[in-house]
Design a protein around this motif. Structure first.
Motif, PDB file in Angstrom:
ATOM      1  N   ASN A  63      85.776  31.797 -58.547  1.00  0.00           N
ATOM      2  CA  ASN A  63      84.480  31.023 -57.114  1.00  0.00           C
ATOM      3  C   ASN A  63      85.198  29.695 -56.078  1.00  0.00           C
ATOM      4  O   ASN A  63      85.192  28.551 -56.330  1.00  0.00           O
ATOM      5  N   VAL A  64      86.031  30.711 -55.654  1.00  0.00           N
ATOM      6  CA  VAL A  64      86.995  29.611 -54.647  1.00  0.00           C
ATOM      7  C   VAL A  64      85.990  29.217 -53.230  1.00  0.00           C
ATOM      8  O   VAL A  64      85.210  30.125 -52.955  1.00  0.00           O
ATOM      9  N   VAL A  65      85.906  28.304 -52.959  1.00  0.00           N
ATOM     10  CA  VAL A  65      84.959  27.661 -51.778  1.00  0.00           C
ATOM     11  C   VAL A  65      86.193  27.051 -50.727  1.00  0.00           C
ATOM     12  O   VAL A  65      86.465  26.246 -51.824  1.00  0.00           O
ATOM     13  N   VAL A  66      86.599  27.354 -49.364  1.00  0.00           N
ATOM     14  CA  VAL A  66      87.228  26.274 -48.109  1.00  0.00           C
ATOM     15  C   VAL A  66      86.523  26.223 -47.626  1.00  0.00           C
ATOM     16  O   VAL A  66      85.113  26.492 -46.826  1.00  0.00           O
ATOM     17  N   SER A  67      86.402  24.840 -47.416  1.00  0.00           N
ATOM     18  CA  SER A  67      85.448  23.511 -46.179  1.00  0.00           C
ATOM     19  C   SER A  67      86.870  23.344 -44.787  1.00  0.00           C
ATOM     20  O   SER A  67      87.679  22.629 -45.423  1.00  0.00           O
ATOM     21  N   GLN A  68      86.496  23.955 -43.634  1.00  0.00           N
ATOM     22  CA  GLN A  68      86.473  22.684 -42.528  1.00  0.00           C
ATOM     23  C   GLN A  68      85.594  22.487 -41.262  1.00  0.00           C
ATOM     24  O   GLN A  68      84.710  23.770 -41.145  1.00  0.00           O
ATOM     25  N   GLY A  69      85.539  21.706 -41.105  1.00  0.00           N
ATOM     26  CA  GLY A  69      84.009  21.259 -40.466  1.00  0.00           C
ATOM     27  C   GLY A  69      82.704  22.229 -41.241  1.00  0.00           C
ATOM     28  O   GLY A  69      82.547  21.699 -41.813  1.00  0.00           O
ATOM     29  N   ALA A  70      82.254  22.543 -39.799  1.00  0.00           N
ATOM     30  CA  ALA A  70      81.018  23.673 -40.466  1.00  0.00           C
ATOM     31  C   ALA A  70      80.964  24.685 -41.071  1.00  0.00           C
ATOM     32  O   ALA A  70      80.178  25.969 -41.096  1.00  0.00           O
ATOM     33  N   MET A  71      82.427  25.049 -40.618  1.00  0.00           N
ATOM     34  CA  MET A  71      82.486  26.649 -41.504  1.00  0.00           C
ATOM     35  C   MET A  71      83.496  27.087 -43.331  1.00  0.00           C
ATOM     36  O   MET A  71      83.494  25.425 -43.674  1.00  0.00           O
ATOM     37  N   ARG A  72      83.005  27.965 -43.323  1.00  0.00           N
ATOM     38  CA  ARG A  72      82.874  27.661 -45.283  1.00  0.00           C
ATOM     39  C   ARG A  72      83.513  29.416 -45.491  1.00  0.00           C
ATOM     40  O   ARG A  72      83.192  30.101 -44.711  1.00  0.00           O
ATOM     41  N   LEU A  73      84.196  29.526 -45.976  1.00  0.00           N
ATOM     42  CA  LEU A  73      85.084  30.703 -46.700  1.00  0.00           C
ATOM     43  C   LEU A  73      84.779  30.520 -48.081  1.00  0.00           C
ATOM     44  O   LEU A  73      85.325  29.916 -48.866  1.00  0.00           O
ATOM     45  N   ALA A  74      84.176  31.363 -48.855  1.00  0.00           N
ATOM     46  CA  ALA A  74      84.672  31.827 -49.964  1.00  0.00           C
ATOM     47  C   ALA A  74      84.632  32.718 -50.265  1.00  0.00           C
ATOM     48  O   ALA A  74      84.642  34.027 -49.795  1.00  0.00           O
ATOM     49  N   ALA A  75      85.437  33.324 -51.848  1.00  0.00           N
ATOM     50  CA  ALA A  75      86.316  34.279 -52.086  1.00  0.00           C
ATOM     51  C   ALA A  75      86.456  34.285 -53.400  1.00  0.00           C
ATOM     52  O   ALA A  75      86.290  33.152 -54.536  1.00  0.00           O
ATOM     53  N   ALA A  76      86.600  35.298 -53.650  1.00  0.00           N
ATOM     54  CA  ALA A  76      87.074  35.335 -55.651  1.00  0.00           C
ATOM     55  C   ALA A  76      89.239  34.569 -55.538  1.00  0.00           C
ATOM     56  O   ALA A  76      89.400  34.001 -56.577  1.00  0.00           O
ATOM     57  N   VAL A  99      84.488  38.021 -49.430  1.00  0.00           N
ATOM     58  CA  VAL A  99      85.069  36.967 -48.679  1.00  0.00           C
ATOM     59  C   VAL A  99      83.508  37.013 -48.204  1.00  0.00           C
ATOM     60  O   VAL A  99      83.080  37.683 -48.244  1.00  0.00           O
ATOM     61  N   VAL A 100      83.459  35.799 -48.432  1.00  0.00           N
ATOM     62  CA  VAL A 100      82.005  34.901 -47.243  1.00  0.00           C
ATOM     63  C   VAL A 100      82.749  33.999 -46.503  1.00  0.00           C
ATOM     64  O   VAL A 100      83.507  33.371 -46.784  1.00  0.00           O
ATOM     65  N   LEU A 101      82.204  34.052 -44.864  1.00  0.00           N
ATOM     66  CA  LEU A 101      82.610  33.519 -44.330  1.00  0.00           C
ATOM     67  C   LEU A 101      81.140  32.796 -43.640  1.00  0.00           C
ATOM     68  O   LEU A 101      81.486  33.439 -43.053  1.00  0.00           O
ATOM     69  N   ALA A 102      81.217  31.203 -43.858  1.00  0.00           N
ATOM     70  CA  ALA A 102      79.643  31.642 -43.185  1.00  0.00           C
ATOM     71  C   ALA A 102      79.582  30.479 -41.833  1.00  0.00           C
ATOM     72  O   ALA A 102      80.374  29.501 -41.989  1.00  0.00           O
ATOM     73  N   SER A 103      78.876  29.878 -40.985  1.00  0.00           N
ATOM     74  CA  SER A 103      78.778  29.647 -40.211  1.00  0.00           C
ATOM     75  C   SER A 103      77.398  29.077 -39.833  1.00  0.00           C
ATOM     76  O   SER A 103      76.927  30.523 -38.692  1.00  0.00           O
ATOM     77  N   GLY A 104      76.725  27.866 -40.013  1.00  0.00           N
ATOM     78  CA  GLY A 104      75.486  28.037 -38.946  1.00  0.00           C
ATOM     79  C   GLY A 104      74.731  28.778 -40.136  1.00  0.00           C
ATOM     80  O   GLY A 104      75.046  29.409 -40.791  1.00  0.00           O
ATOM     81  N   SER A 105      74.001  29.039 -38.890  1.00  0.00           N
ATOM     82  CA  SER A 105      73.169  30.974 -39.807  1.00  0.00           C
ATOM     83  C   SER A 105      74.160  32.073 -39.244  1.00  0.00           C
ATOM     84  O   SER A 105      73.449  33.056 -40.056  1.00  0.00           O
ATOM     85  N   ASP A 106      74.872  32.066 -38.838  1.00  0.00           N
ATOM     86  CA  ASP A 106      75.888  33.428 -39.263  1.00  0.00           C
ATOM     87  C   ASP A 106      76.657  33.367 -40.439  1.00  0.00           C
ATOM     88  O   ASP A 106      76.776  32.333 -40.557  1.00  0.00           O
ATOM     89  N   ALA A 107      76.650  34.900 -41.393  1.00  0.00           N
ATOM     90  CA  ALA A 107      77.532  35.022 -42.065  1.00  0.00           C
ATOM     91  C   ALA A 107      78.113  36.616 -41.796  1.00  0.00           C
ATOM     92  O   ALA A 107      77.246  37.164 -41.773  1.00  0.00           O
ATOM     93  N   ALA A 108      79.401  36.999 -42.197  1.00  0.00           N
ATOM     94  CA  ALA A 108      80.064  38.081 -42.672  1.00  0.00           C
ATOM     95  C   ALA A 108      80.708  38.105 -44.093  1.00  0.00           C
ATOM     96  O   ALA A 108      81.326  36.715 -44.360  1.00  0.00           O
ATOM     97  N   GLU A 109      80.338  38.946 -43.906  1.00  0.00           N
ATOM     98  CA  GLU A 109      80.827  39.424 -45.503  1.00  0.00           C
ATOM     99  C   GLU A 109      82.670  40.223 -44.878  1.00  0.00           C
ATOM    100  O   GLU A 109      82.404  41.720 -44.156  1.00  0.00           O
ATOM    101  N   ALA A 110      83.440  41.042 -46.199  1.00  0.00           N
ATOM    102  CA  ALA A 110      84.467  41.268 -46.222  1.00  0.00           C
ATOM    103  C   ALA A 110      85.284  41.543 -47.396  1.00  0.00           C
ATOM    104  O   ALA A 110      84.909  40.692 -48.437  1.00  0.00           O
ATOM    105  N   GLU A 111      85.771  42.560 -47.772  1.00  0.00           N
ATOM    106  CA  GLU A 111      86.920  42.896 -48.600  1.00  0.00           C
ATOM    107  C   GLU A 111      87.928  41.445 -48.506  1.00  0.00           C
ATOM    108  O   GLU A 111      88.762  41.724 -49.837  1.00  0.00           O
ATOM    109  N   SER A 112      88.440  40.572 -47.171  1.00  0.00           N
ATOM    110  CA  SER A 112      89.492  40.324 -47.562  1.00  0.00           C
ATOM    111  C   SER A 112      89.674  39.390 -46.605  1.00  0.00           C
ATOM    112  O   SER A 112      89.106  40.374 -44.985  1.00  0.00           O
ATOM    113  N   ALA A 113      90.296  38.399 -45.861  1.00  0.00           N
ATOM    114  CA  ALA A 113      90.333  37.722 -44.719  1.00  0.00           C
ATOM    115  C   ALA A 113      91.974  37.466 -45.007  1.00  0.00           C
ATOM    116  O   ALA A 113      92.326  36.365 -45.349  1.00  0.00           O
ATOM    117  N   GLU A 114      92.251  36.624 -43.179  1.00  0.00           N
ATOM    118  CA  GLU A 114      93.160  36.083 -43.287  1.00  0.00           C
ATOM    119  C   GLU A 114      93.242  34.869 -41.588  1.00  0.00           C
ATOM    120  O   GLU A 114      92.763  35.209 -41.416  1.00  0.00           O
TER     121      GLU A 114
END
Length: 166
Positions: A63-76, A99-114
């Motif tokens: 349940n990892v959640v990374v936040s920086q300003g308005a950006m949120r990244l969640a992953a296992a 992986v889920v990357l969200a900013s405002g009302s935009d969201a992206a899902e993927a298997e991995s992120a860097e």
């Protein structure tokens, strides 16, 4: 309706939806209008943390959640790699597992992120789905430039656009 009229109508619809037409395998779009401050603190929460002094990394899991300003990244799982200054400066984050990357009302899902902190670039890979309002864009790789707020989707790009949407 002739093929030419149909093509013209499609172009008008796409341009009216704010989509920029790109060559066959890439699509560029805005991502939440975010202009991330890469010097802002990076906050991480998770179920567990493992630190490896030998290679200077930290692995957050569950349940990892990374936040920086308005950006949120969640992953296992998120691996944090530090710069040459040791644990005082984060170089990049490697995320995997839903992986889920969200900013405002935009969201992206993927298997991995860097996420490379200094350049403000997030690259999502593997079955990427980007949702912006009612519009959906999918591909194999999404590169988000947090400095400019733009994103490029590559790899058999498919899209569903809602008339009058963003």
């Amino acid at each position: 309706m002739t093929a030419q009229r149909l093509a013209f109508a499609l172009c008008v619809l796409l341009l009216g939806a704010g989509v920029q037409l790109q060559p066959a395998q890439a699509q560029t779009t805005d991502f939440g209008g975010i202009r991330a401050d890469t010097s802002a603190p990076v906050e991480i929460s998770a179920d567990s943390l493992t630190i490896d002094q030998a290679d200077g990394s930290a692995v957050f899991s569950g349940n990892v959640v990374v936040s920086q300003g308005a950006m949120r990244l969640a992953a296992a799982l998120v691996r944090v790699e530090y710069g040459s200054d040791g644990q005082r400066e984060i170089s990049r984050l490697l995320a995997s597992g839903g992986v889920v990357l969200a900013s405002g009302s935009d969201a992206a899902e993927a298997e991995s992120a860097e996420y490379t902190i200094l350049s403000g670039t997030v690259v999502l890979s593997g079955n990427v789905v980007l949702t912006q309002g009612g519009n959906v864009l999918s591909g194999q790789r999404l590169t988000v430039n947090l400095t400019t707020g733009t994103a490029t989707v590559e790899g058999r790009v498919q899209t569903t656009l809602q008339p009058g949407g963003n």
